[in-house]
Design a protein around this motif. Sequence first.
Motif, mmCIF file in Angstrom:
data_model
loop_
_atom_site.group_PDB
_atom_site.id
_atom_site.type_symbol
_atom_site.label_atom_id
_atom_site.label_comp_id
_atom_site.label_asym_id
_atom_site.label_seq_id
_atom_site.Cartn_x
_atom_site.Cartn_y
_atom_site.Cartn_z
ATOM 1 N N VAL A 231 49.711 37.123 3.046
ATOM 2 C CA VAL A 231 49.281 38.498 3.305
ATOM 3 C C VAL A 231 47.888 38.536 3.907
ATOM 4 N N TYR A 232 47.003 37.679 3.410
ATOM 5 C CA TYR A 232 45.606 37.738 3.825
ATOM 6 C C TYR A 232 45.223 36.682 4.858
ATOM 7 N N GLY A 233 46.189 35.877 5.280
ATOM 8 C CA GLY A 233 45.894 34.869 6.284
ATOM 9 C C GLY A 233 45.447 35.512 7.582
ATOM 10 N N LYS A 234 44.414 34.956 8.213
ATOM 11 C CA LYS A 234 43.853 35.523 9.444
ATOM 12 C C LYS A 234 44.204 34.646 10.639
ATOM 13 N N SER A 235 44.652 35.290 11.704
ATOM 14 C CA SER A 235 44.940 34.571 12.928
ATOM 15 C C SER A 235 43.652 34.373 13.723
ATOM 16 N N THR A 236 43.716 33.498 14.694
ATOM 17 C CA THR A 236 42.552 33.227 15.534
ATOM 18 C C THR A 236 42.339 34.381 16.498
ATOM 19 N N VAL A 237 41.150 34.974 16.455
ATOM 20 C CA VAL A 237 40.849 36.122 17.299
ATOM 21 C C VAL A 237 40.254 35.649 18.617
ATOM 22 N N ASP A 238 40.667 36.288 19.704
ATOM 23 C CA ASP A 238 40.106 36.008 21.022
ATOM 24 C C ASP A 238 38.577 36.083 20.930
ATOM 25 N N PRO A 239 37.866 35.031 21.394
ATOM 26 C CA PRO A 239 36.399 35.032 21.280
ATOM 27 C C PRO A 239 35.718 36.158 22.049
ATOM 28 N N ALA A 240 36.450 36.804 22.975
ATOM 29 C CA ALA A 240 35.868 37.916 23.725
ATOM 30 C C ALA A 240 35.965 39.237 22.964
ATOM 31 N N ILE A 241 36.559 39.198 21.782
ATOM 32 C CA ILE A 241 36.764 40.409 20.992
ATOM 33 C C ILE A 241 36.124 40.242 19.618
ATOM 34 N N THR A 242 35.447 41.292 19.165
ATOM 35 C CA THR A 242 34.869 41.312 17.825
ATOM 36 C C THR A 242 35.266 42.605 17.130
ATOM 37 N N VAL A 243 35.905 42.481 15.988
ATOM 38 C CA VAL A 243 36.237 43.661 15.185
ATOM 39 C C VAL A 243 35.029 43.966 14.303
ATOM 40 N N GLN A 244 34.324 45.037 14.614
ATOM 41 C CA GLN A 244 33.122 45.392 13.883
ATOM 42 C C GLN A 244 33.418 46.119 12.571
ATOM 43 N N TYR A 245 34.507 46.869 12.564
ATOM 44 C CA TYR A 245 34.774 47.708 11.390
ATOM 45 C C TYR A 245 36.251 48.072 11.384
ATOM 46 N N GLN A 246 36.811 48.139 10.180
ATOM 47 C CA GLN A 246 38.202 48.572 10.042
ATOM 48 C C GLN A 246 38.386 49.170 8.657
ATOM 49 N N SER A 247 38.983 50.361 8.614
ATOM 50 C CA SER A 247 39.137 51.035 7.334
ATOM 51 C C SER A 247 40.158 52.157 7.460
ATOM 52 N N SER A 248 40.852 52.414 6.345
ATOM 53 C CA SER A 248 41.802 53.525 6.293
ATOM 54 C C SER A 248 41.086 54.776 5.813
ATOM 55 N N GLY A 249 41.215 55.867 6.571
ATOM 56 C CA GLY A 249 40.632 57.144 6.191
ATOM 57 C C GLY A 249 41.713 58.196 6.052
ATOM 58 N N ILE A 250 41.292 59.427 5.847
ATOM 59 C CA ILE A 250 42.240 60.516 5.645
ATOM 60 C C ILE A 250 43.118 60.744 6.869
ATOM 61 N N LEU A 251 42.588 60.431 8.061
ATOM 62 C CA LEU A 251 43.352 60.635 9.289
ATOM 63 C C LEU A 251 44.142 59.397 9.704
ATOM 64 N N GLY A 252 43.833 58.251 9.102
ATOM 65 C CA GLY A 252 44.546 57.041 9.477
ATOM 66 C C GLY A 252 43.623 55.844 9.541
ATOM 67 N N GLU A 253 44.007 54.869 10.374
ATOM 68 C CA GLU A 253 43.281 53.604 10.461
ATOM 69 C C GLU A 253 42.203 53.670 11.529
ATOM 70 N N TRP A 254 40.946 53.550 11.093
ATOM 71 C CA TRP A 254 39.814 53.536 12.016
ATOM 72 C C TRP A 254 39.438 52.090 12.331
ATOM 73 N N THR A 255 39.225 51.794 13.594
ATOM 74 C CA THR A 255 38.846 50.450 14.016
ATOM 75 C C THR A 255 37.760 50.545 15.081
ATOM 76 N N VAL A 256 36.717 49.749 14.925
ATOM 77 C CA VAL A 256 35.674 49.624 15.945
ATOM 78 C C VAL A 256 35.772 48.216 16.520
ATOM 79 N N VAL A 257 36.007 48.127 17.833
ATOM 80 C CA VAL A 257 36.227 46.843 18.491
ATOM 81 C C VAL A 257 35.266 46.690 19.664
ATOM 82 N N ASP A 258 34.629 45.524 19.740
ATOM 83 C CA ASP A 258 33.779 45.174 20.886
ATOM 84 C C ASP A 258 34.534 44.223 21.808
ATOM 85 N N HIS A 259 34.404 44.472 23.109
ATOM 86 C CA HIS A 259 35.021 43.608 24.115
ATOM 87 C C HIS A 259 33.920 43.053 25.018
ATOM 88 N N ARG A 260 33.907 41.739 25.211
ATOM 89 C CA ARG A 260 32.972 41.114 26.134
ATOM 90 C C ARG A 260 33.690 40.791 27.431
#
Length: 546
Positions: A231-260
């Motif tokens: 369940v918690y295993g993490k795949s290798t993320v593309d080095p050009a991408i950084t997930v800064q934040y991820q959380s479930s809120g009242i409206l749904g899943e919020w994600t902040v992603v940086d792209h280089r």
Amino acid sequence: MEDKLTIKSGTARKDHVVPPGQRKLFLIVSFVEGAAVMIIELLGAKIVAPFYGTSMYVWASVLGVTLIALSGGYFIGGSVSNKYKDKSPLFAILAVGAILIIIAPGIAPTIMMATADLGVRIGSLISVSIYLLPPIFCMGMVSPIIIQLINQSQANAGQTAGTIYAISTVGGILATFLAGFVLIPELGIRTTATVTGLVLIVISAIGMLSRKQKTQAILSLGIFVFSIPFVYGKSTVDPAITVQYQSSGILGEWTVVDHRGFDKDGRQVNTRQLLLNGIDQTFTNVGIQPFSVWRYPHKITALAGIKPAKSKALLLGMGGGSIAYNLIRLGFELDIVELDERIPFIAEKWFGYDPTSAHLIIDDARHYIRNTAEKYDVVILDIVNGEVQPSHMFTQEGLRELKTALNEDALVIVNFQGQLDTEDPILSRAPRSVIKTFESIGYKMFAVKNESRLISADLLMYGTPGSLNIKEALSQNLRYNELLSNDRFSAADYAPITGYESGDVEVMTDDKPNLELLNTPTVLNWRKNKIEYTVNGLIKKGVPIY
């Protein structure tokens, strides 16, 4: 309660009377089973949202599959209870359901990727059926089996059934509030599923040990432990991408992603996205946020700028704070209404928004409008849950309440999604209905030609409830042009669309808030495009969708 559940039939054998300790355990199981069903249902909707959205089609899939699973579980559970009786598989079924709950968040992305080409309606239905139906089916089997175990005589069958279902329902009620208000927002989808499964697996192990099924108890706990890395295993993320934040809120899943990446001149460019259920809400360059890369926030602000500095403005929907930032630069006295309390933190932490620059209210937009004593010169409606517009804001009643919060010469701006300047009347039904609803209670409304031909492109609407001469105001040099060095706006950018008829669409009311139904082509098209992005731009690059 024990007295009520005691077998009173004179024909019942003594060894058929359930010991008090076992009865208490069965009641606990019933309570936890009811709680688990509601948590799984909420998790099912949250799991599917970042991929297929939160439209009525998705909710219909979640609710329909839940009811199918429960009815099937009740029926099969009744058959199993009669067949096995003393050698009941109750705790084994509970353990299987627990494992299925734990692994659901882990297998769901793969399932949804496999169904991506089937569209929102069929794809979401099949996906939810695969990862949601089995655990709820197991939970549905529990109550009939417990009723049989407690009431092996016919004397108190009705009383026993009523008690079990009542306890199960109470568990579901409490779990709905606990999961919706605390567990999912604070712990996230995966951890909430794991905690729910852990409670079930522990109770099932206790039940097995009470029946001297030590091997089954150890096996169940072992499978649970083995499931955690999956369940918690993490795949290798593309080095050009950084997930800064991820959380479930009242409206749904919020994600902040940086792209280089790199621009045409070979210079490195870092961009930052705010996603809600997989759909972009804010898009900036890192280092100059919250200044938006998109043109529409600037176009909205330039239009608002026909009002002078110090005017009172209301922004409904905050996002990453791009529009709010622009309004503050223009000198507006700004109030912001945002439903999700996570957004101010996201906007400040990841998009450079200054929380002291405006008055922020965490509330539903319509609720705030109905109760505020403020009067506004400008109101901007930029509210969307992923791809779904909140229909209750665009009914006659909702817009009439909005009118009471506006000055006579106020400016109303709506950021909508869809096409109005199209030859296909089906595609324009939603915006035509919105305009007609505004006009039915005295607003003068206009819509601006889309800058994109996409079905789901941004459609800017604007108008006034009274005396504001918008055309004359637009003929002047717009104040925002003084702040925006690389782009300028003029009256031509706000030329109204003409030639459309609104007579064949209904005025929306609270009794018939048909906005999502009318906007179905836009909703489905938008989500279809975003599914492709979610698969190729996020999941295949190792970015978790929740």
